[in-house]
Write an enzyme that holds these catalytic residues in place. Sequence first.
Site, PDB file in Angstrom:
ATOM      1  N   ARG A  97      48.439  61.546  66.941  1.00 16.05           N
ATOM      2  CA  ARG A  97      48.588  60.613  65.831  1.00 16.05           C
ATOM      3  C   ARG A  97      49.302  61.330  64.689  1.00 16.05           C
ATOM      4  O   ARG A  97      49.023  62.490  64.396  1.00 16.05           O
ATOM      5  CB  ARG A  97      47.234  60.083  65.358  1.00 16.05           C
TER       6      ARG A  97
ATOM      7  N   GLU B  14      54.983  54.994  60.305  1.00 17.34           N
ATOM      8  CA  GLU B  14      55.805  54.470  61.392  1.00 17.34           C
ATOM      9  C   GLU B  14      56.179  53.021  61.109  1.00 17.34           C
ATOM     10  O   GLU B  14      55.324  52.249  60.694  1.00 17.34           O
ATOM     11  CB  GLU B  14      55.056  54.580  62.730  1.00 17.34           C
TER      12      GLU B  14
ATOM     13  N   HIS C 170      57.406  56.831  69.066  1.00 15.73           N
ATOM     14  CA  HIS C 170      56.067  56.585  69.620  1.00 15.73           C
ATOM     15  C   HIS C 170      56.197  55.984  71.026  1.00 15.73           C
ATOM     16  O   HIS C 170      55.651  54.917  71.322  1.00 15.73           O
ATOM     17  CB  HIS C 170      55.270  55.664  68.702  1.00 15.73           C
TER      18      HIS C 170
END
Length: 324
Positions: free
Chosen positions: A237, A266, A285
């Site tokens: 993360r 993000e 991601h």
Amino acid sequence: MKPSIILYKTLPDDLLHRLEAHFTVTQVPNLHPETVARHAQAFASAQGLLGASETVNRALLEKMPALRAASTISVGYDNVEVDALTARKIVLMHTPAVLTETVADTVMALMLTTARRVVDVAERVKAGEWTESIGPAWFGIDVHHKTLGIVGMGRIGMALAQRAHFGFTMPVLYHARRRHQEAEDRFNARYCDLDTLLQEADFVCVILPLTAETRHLFGATQFARMKSSAIFINAGRGPVVDENALIAALQNGEIYAAGLDVFEQEPLSVDSPLLNMSNVVAVPHIGSATHETRYNMMACAVDNLIDALQGKIEKNCVNPQAAG
């Protein structure tokens, strides 16, 4: 009469039909307040909630008095207020097992791509810079036989250790909340404290969830302890890392390079200094982002919700105490 659910993620037809065989399904694009208000009656009567990425918090739960189970199409759930669900006796289901191998592949790809400078040199070729035999300015560094440090020895950490040990003959160090005997037996992995791992590892791979304890676990102090030749990989993360400290460490040459699948914010800002560094591989991601795995995650989440609303929470339940 079928129980009703809210679906806030587009599913393939076969999975949608599976849901519709068990539930009355209301599909919405997101969980924004205006969406909830527009479908107030459906939210108020829904016993189930299924989707990904959106915030599930107390404000939403207040609009869903009948909710009994939520199913997220992910392994992570830092966007969900688990305590609020548990207090309401709402179970939260997730998809931990189906993405393990794919995420481990992504981490390995980041290690290889970053060490061998694949993105950097490929862009130079496209720019017409390959005009003669290459020299040291184009070289990367080896991966095989280098020391891998894994921070977080869960399913993905184990799958990464397997690839590194058997595929690349890499000694494996690991740091986790507790020792992992299987990792030590199968991969000859060595448990150590975080400082030792940082000082000895050639690759530091972070595969941690975001918690109060892990937020900004990696900052200036940790990067200063790493080898100047070390490569830092984050596939857990984003907020586990103080991004400004990472940027400074890269700019100052405290570490060699970084491969990043996750970020503090993000999508990553187009103004981020990380995007201007040739020694950074930044991807959006993509850890579990293959067609096969994303389908399997959605299928798992569908089955999880069906099971949960039938009182079956033996697997994939984040907060089984909520069912008590």
